[in-house]
Design a protein around this motif. Structure first.
Motif, short mmCIF file in Angstrom:
data_model
loop_
_atom_site.label_atom_id
_atom_site.label_comp_id
_atom_site.label_asym_id
_atom_site.label_seq_id
_atom_site.Cartn_x
_atom_site.Cartn_y
_atom_site.Cartn_z
N ASP A 76 0.77 -1.17 0.09
CA ASP A 76 0.06 -0.06 0.01
C ASP A 76 0.94 1.20 -0.05
OD1 ASP A 76 1.00 0.20 2.54
OD2 ASP A 76 -0.95 -0.10 3.75
N GLY A 77 2.31 1.13 0.19
CA GLY A 77 3.26 2.12 -0.09
C GLY A 77 3.32 3.14 1.30
N LYS A 78 2.65 2.54 2.45
CA LYS A 78 2.48 3.34 3.56
C LYS A 78 3.75 3.06 4.43
CE LYS A 78 -2.34 4.17 3.33
NZ LYS A 78 -3.52 3.99 4.05
N TRP A 79 4.54 1.77 4.13
CA TRP A 79 5.53 1.45 5.11
C TRP A 79 6.80 0.98 4.31
CZ3 TRP A 79 4.66 2.02 10.27
CH2 TRP A 79 3.13 1.93 10.70
N LEU A 80 7.95 1.37 5.17
CA LEU A 80 9.30 1.04 4.61
C LEU A 80 9.83 0.15 5.43
CD1 LEU A 80 11.74 1.41 2.06
CD2 LEU A 80 12.40 3.37 3.77
N TYR A 81 9.99 -1.27 4.90
CA TYR A 81 10.50 -2.26 5.62
C TYR A 81 11.96 -2.11 5.63
CZ TYR A 81 5.81 -4.18 5.98
OH TYR A 81 4.67 -4.34 6.18
N PHE A 82 12.91 -2.46 6.47
CA PHE A 82 14.40 -2.77 6.28
C PHE A 82 14.70 -3.62 7.21
CE2 PHE A 82 13.46 0.89 9.08
CZ PHE A 82 14.40 1.01 9.84
N THR A 83 16.19 -4.00 7.32
CA THR A 83 16.87 -4.61 8.32
C THR A 83 17.84 -3.70 8.75
OG1 THR A 83 18.31 -5.79 6.62
CG2 THR A 83 16.39 -6.55 7.14
N THR A 84 18.19 -4.02 10.19
CA THR A 84 19.21 -2.92 10.93
C THR A 84 20.03 -3.98 11.75
OG1 THR A 84 19.45 -0.96 12.11
CG2 THR A 84 17.78 -2.44 12.51
N ALA A 85 21.21 -3.58 11.80
CA ALA A 85 22.18 -4.48 12.87
C ALA A 85 23.37 -3.46 13.43
CB ALA A 85 22.74 -5.69 12.26
N ARG A 86 23.63 -3.87 14.59
CA ARG A 86 24.67 -2.93 15.16
C ARG A 86 25.70 -3.03 14.45
NH1 ARG A 86 25.25 0.15 19.55
NH2 ARG A 86 23.22 -0.54 20.47
N ARG A 87 26.66 -2.30 14.06
CA ARG A 87 27.84 -2.46 13.31
C ARG A 87 29.14 -3.08 14.28
NH1 ARG A 87 29.78 3.08 10.99
NH2 ARG A 87 31.75 1.62 10.21
N GLN A 88 29.88 -3.84 13.75
CA GLN A 88 30.93 -4.83 14.41
C GLN A 88 32.22 -4.10 14.20
OE1 GLN A 88 29.69 -6.82 16.86
NE2 GLN A 88 27.70 -6.42 16.33
N ILE A 89 33.15 -4.85 14.70
CA ILE A 89 34.70 -4.69 14.27
C ILE A 89 34.89 -5.57 12.90
CG2 ILE A 89 37.08 -4.50 15.17
CD1 ILE A 89 35.98 -4.14 17.82
N TYR A 90 35.17 -4.76 11.84
CA TYR A 90 35.50 -6.03 10.88
C TYR A 90 36.78 -6.14 10.34
CZ TYR A 90 30.44 -4.95 10.43
OH TYR A 90 29.06 -4.61 10.89
N PRO A 91 37.22 -7.08 9.98
CA PRO A 91 36.55 -8.15 9.66
C PRO A 91 36.48 -9.51 10.76
CG PRO A 91 38.79 -8.68 8.71
CD PRO A 91 38.65 -7.28 9.63
N THR A 92 37.20 -8.94 11.95
CA THR A 92 37.16 -10.03 13.25
C THR A 92 35.72 -10.65 13.68
OG1 THR A 92 37.66 -8.37 14.74
CG2 THR A 92 39.49 -9.38 13.62
N ASP A 93 34.92 -9.56 13.70
CA ASP A 93 33.69 -9.82 14.48
C ASP A 93 32.76 -9.95 13.40
OD1 ASP A 93 34.82 -9.80 16.85
OD2 ASP A 93 34.22 -7.88 17.39
N TYR A 94 32.86 -10.37 12.12
CA TYR A 94 31.74 -10.49 11.19
C TYR A 94 30.86 -11.37 11.45
CZ TYR A 94 33.47 -15.23 10.20
OH TYR A 94 33.93 -16.63 10.25
N ASP A 95 30.90 -12.46 12.19
CA ASP A 95 29.85 -13.35 12.58
C ASP A 95 29.01 -12.99 13.69
OD1 ASP A 95 31.79 -13.56 14.46
OD2 ASP A 95 31.94 -16.03 14.20
N LYS A 96 29.19 -11.83 14.44
CA LYS A 96 28.41 -11.25 15.12
C LYS A 96 27.30 -10.28 14.93
CE LYS A 96 31.93 -11.81 18.93
NZ LYS A 96 32.72 -10.97 19.71
N GLU A 97 27.52 -10.04 13.57
CA GLU A 97 26.51 -8.82 12.83
C GLU A 97 25.27 -9.85 12.47
OE1 GLU A 97 27.08 -5.72 9.60
OE2 GLU A 97 26.87 -7.53 8.73
N ARG A 98 24.17 -9.27 13.41
CA ARG A 98 22.89 -9.86 13.32
C ARG A 98 21.87 -8.89 12.91
NH1 ARG A 98 25.68 -13.29 16.94
NH2 ARG A 98 25.67 -15.30 16.21
#
Length: 495
Positions: free
Chosen positions: A294-316
Motif C-alpha cells: 500500500d506504499g505506507k511503510w518502508l521495511y528494512f533490516t538493521t544491525a549494530r555495526r561490528q569490528i570488521y573483519p574479526t567480528d563479522y559473525d556477530k552481525e545480526r
C-alpha cells in the motif's frame, strides 16, 4: 511426384522405428516398491497451469533408458520413451489445463544393465490457478570471487524453454551488471545497477532510460538493493561498503560483509536522494529495504555495526519498519521492530511483503545478510495480521535457500537454492495457500534438464516475475553506458 524405391524403403524403415520407439513400454519389468529417484525431483510437486513441461531423467547415470506414462485425473494421457522425458509442449499444456485442480499420475520404468524396473507411481498436482506472469527475469553469473567473465540479465518465458539476454557484458567484460528489479512484476519500470569503468544506475521510468551517476559523493557510495514504491515515483535503495574474505575449512567458502550501510529513498521526478537519520544511523547498518504494497511503510533490516573483519559473525540484523508518506516523500518519526532476530542469535535479510499485504517472507541465517553463501539460511514467513513467524518447512533444505520474490497475485513465489549440488544457485517455484502453507517447490524446467544443469557453469541470482517481455533496447542501453553521460543525484537529509 513419383518416389524412388530407395526413398520409399527409408521412409518405411523410419516409420517402423518411430512406431517401435513410441510403443516400447516394458511389459515384463520387475516391480519395486519404491519411488523413482528422478532429476529434477518432481515427485508430488504442485505446478500452475501454463508452466513448461516438467521433463526429467533418472538421477542414476547408469540408467540407459526410461519409459514414462502420464495419466490425468480428469482425463488425458502422455507417453515418453528415451534417455529422458521430452513431452510435447502443446500436448503437455492441453493436458495440464484439462486437469486443473487435479493431478497427473506418473508411471516410471527404468532400464539399467539391460533390465527394466517399474517404480511406484507418483503425482504431480495441478493448482486451480495459473501463474499470472508471462515469465521471469534473473542475473546469470559464474560463481567467481575476484574476477568475473560473461554475466548478464536474462528473461525466460515460463510456458516454454525460451531464454533471451536483456543486457550482458559480452562486449565489455570489465562491466559488472547487477540486479534487474521491476516494479511489482511490471516491466515498464525497472532499475539495473552497473559497476566498472562505465558504471551507472540505469532507471527505466515512463518508457525511457535514465543513466544516473553511479556514486554520490555526499552519500559515500552507490545505489544498490533497490525496491520500488507501488506508486512508481519512489524507489528505496541501500548504499553499502562491501568487502569479502575466504574461509579455508568452512562450508561457506566466501564471507561477504559491509563495513557500513544505510537506507534511503530515491525520487525519480527530482533526482533527489531522501535521507533520514532514523534509517541512516552512525553506529548501525541498515539494509535490504522494501515498501509495503500500500506504499505506507518502508521495511528494512538493521544491525549494530561490528569490528570488521574479526567480528563479522556477530552481525545480526533485525526486521524493522518506518512509515512513509508518498504525498510528501517523508519518512516517519518512529521505527517499529517486527522481528528481533538478534535477540534469538539469528539474522534477517531480504524482506519481501506479499502484494496482497498478508505476509512478509524473509531469509533467516545465523549472521550477516549475504545468505547465498550460508548453507543454514532458510525462508521464513511473517503473518502481518497475527505477527506470528514460522519457517517454510516444505520449501527449505539443508543448503542455502535465499533470495525470493512473489507473483503479482501473491499465490506463487520463486527463490534461489544451492540444494542441487551445493555450488550453483538454481531457481525454484512454489505455491502458497491462504493459510500460508507452501507446497513442495519444483526446479525451473528445462528441455533436457540433467544435461542442461550438469553442463551449466552459471548461478542464477535475484530472480523475479515479469508480467510481459521486458522489450528493452540493449544496444541503445550499451551505447548510453559507453557515452559516459550521467544524471547527478542530490542528497537531502532530514535531521
Amino acid at each position: 511426384m513419383k518416389k524412388s524405391k530407395t526413398s520409399f524403403s527409408f521412409s518405411l524403415l523410419l516409420s517402423v522405428c518411430l512406431l517401435t520407439a513410441c510403443t516400447s513400454s516394458p511389459k515384463d519389468a520387475e516391480v519395486v516398491d519404491e519411488l523413482p529417484a528422478i532429476y529434477p525431483d518432481y515427485v508430488e510437486v504442485t505446478i500452475p497451469v501454463g508452466i513448461a513441461p516438467l521433463n526429467f531423467a533418472m538421477a542414476d547415470d547408469s540408467v540407459t533408458a526410461i519409459d514414462v506414462e502420464v495419466n490425468g485425473s480428469w482425463g488425458g494421457t502422455m507417453h515418453s520413451n528415451g534417455t529422458y522425458t521430452d513431452f510435447d509442449i502443446e500436448q503437455w499444456h492441453a493436458m495440464v489445463k484439462q486437469n486443473r485442480g487435479g493431478q497427473l499420475n506418473v508411471s516410471v520404468c527404468a532400464k539399467r544393465d539391460g533390465e527394466w524396473k517399474r517404480y511406484r507411481d507418483f503425482n504431480i498436482h495441478v493448482a486451480k490457478t495459473a501463474l499470472p506472469e508471462w515469465g521471469i527475469t534473473y542475473r546469470r553469473i559464474a560463481p567467481g570471487y575476484e574476477m568475473f567473465g560473461l554475466m548478464g540479465i536474462y528473461e525466460r518465458e515460463l510456458s516454454t524453454f525460451e531464454e533471451k539476454s536483456l543486457l550482458d557484458n559480452g562486449a565489455n567484460e570489465g562491466m559488472c551488471i547487477n540486479c534487474h528489479t521491476p516494479n511489482h512484476t511490471n516491466p515498464d519500470q525497472y532499475v539495473v545497477h552497473i559497476r566498472g569503468g562505465n558504471g551507472a544506475t540505469l532507471m527505466h521510468v515512463n518508457g525511457k532510460d535514465e543513466m544516473l551517476k553511479a556514486v554520490n559523493d555526499s552519500l559515500g557510495g552507490t545505489m544498490v538493493y533497490p525496491y520500488w514504491h507501488p506508486g512508481g515515483r519512489y524507489c528505496a535503495f541501500s548504499t553499502n561498503k562491501t568487502s569479502q574474505m575466504f574461509h579455508i575449512k568452512k562450508a561457506n567458502n566466501v564471507e561477504v560483509y559491509d563495513s557500513s550501510s544505510d537506507v534511503f529513498v530515491y525520487d525519480t521526478e527530482t533526482h533527489q536522494l531522501i535521507g533520514d537519520t532514523l534509517i541512516m544511523k552512525k553506529y548501525w547498518a541498515e539494509n535490504c529495504p522494501a515498501f509495503s504494497p500500500d506504499g505506507k511503510w518502508l521495511y528494512f533490516t538493521t544491525a549494530r555495526r561490528q569490528i570488521y573483519p574479526t567480528d563479522y559473525d556477530k552481525e545480526r540484523y533485525s526486521l524493522c519498519r518506518v512509515s512513509f508518506d508518498p504525498a510528501t516523500g517523508q519518512i516517519g518519526q518512529h521505527v517499529d521492530t517486527l522481528v528481533n532476530a538478534a535477540a534469538e542469535g539469528k539474522s534477517v535479510s531480504w524482506p519481501r511483503p506479499s502484494y496482497d499485504g498478508r505476509y512478509l517472507m524473509y531469509t533467516l541465517s545465523d549472521y550477516g545478510y549475504f545468505t547465498i553463501w550460508h548453507p543454514e539460511s532458510d525462508l521464513w514467513l511473517l503473518d502481518l495480521e497475527t505477527a506470528q513467524c514460522r519457517p517454510l518447512t516444505p520449501v527449505n533444505s539443508d543448503r542455502a535457500d535465499s533470495f525470493h520474490n512473489w507473483s503479482s497475485d501473491s499465490k506463487w513465489f520463486l527463490f534461489t537454492s544451492r540444494r542441487d549440488d551445493g555450488r550453483y544457485s538454481r531457481i525454484y517455484i512454489s505455491s502458497i495457500g491462504p493459510d500460508g502453507r507452501a507446497t513442495k517447490p519444483f526446479m525451473l524446467p528445462q528441455r533436457d534438464p540433467k544435461r542442461f544443469y550438469t553442463q551449466s557453469l552459471y548461478s542464477y541470482n535475484t530472480p523475479d516475475f515479469t508480467a510481459r517481455p521486458v522489450g528493452n533496447d540493449s544496444q541503445a542501453q550499451i551505447k548510453a553506458l559507453e557515452s559516459g553521460e550521467r544524471i547527478p543525484t542530490v542528497l537531502w537529509m532530514k535531521e
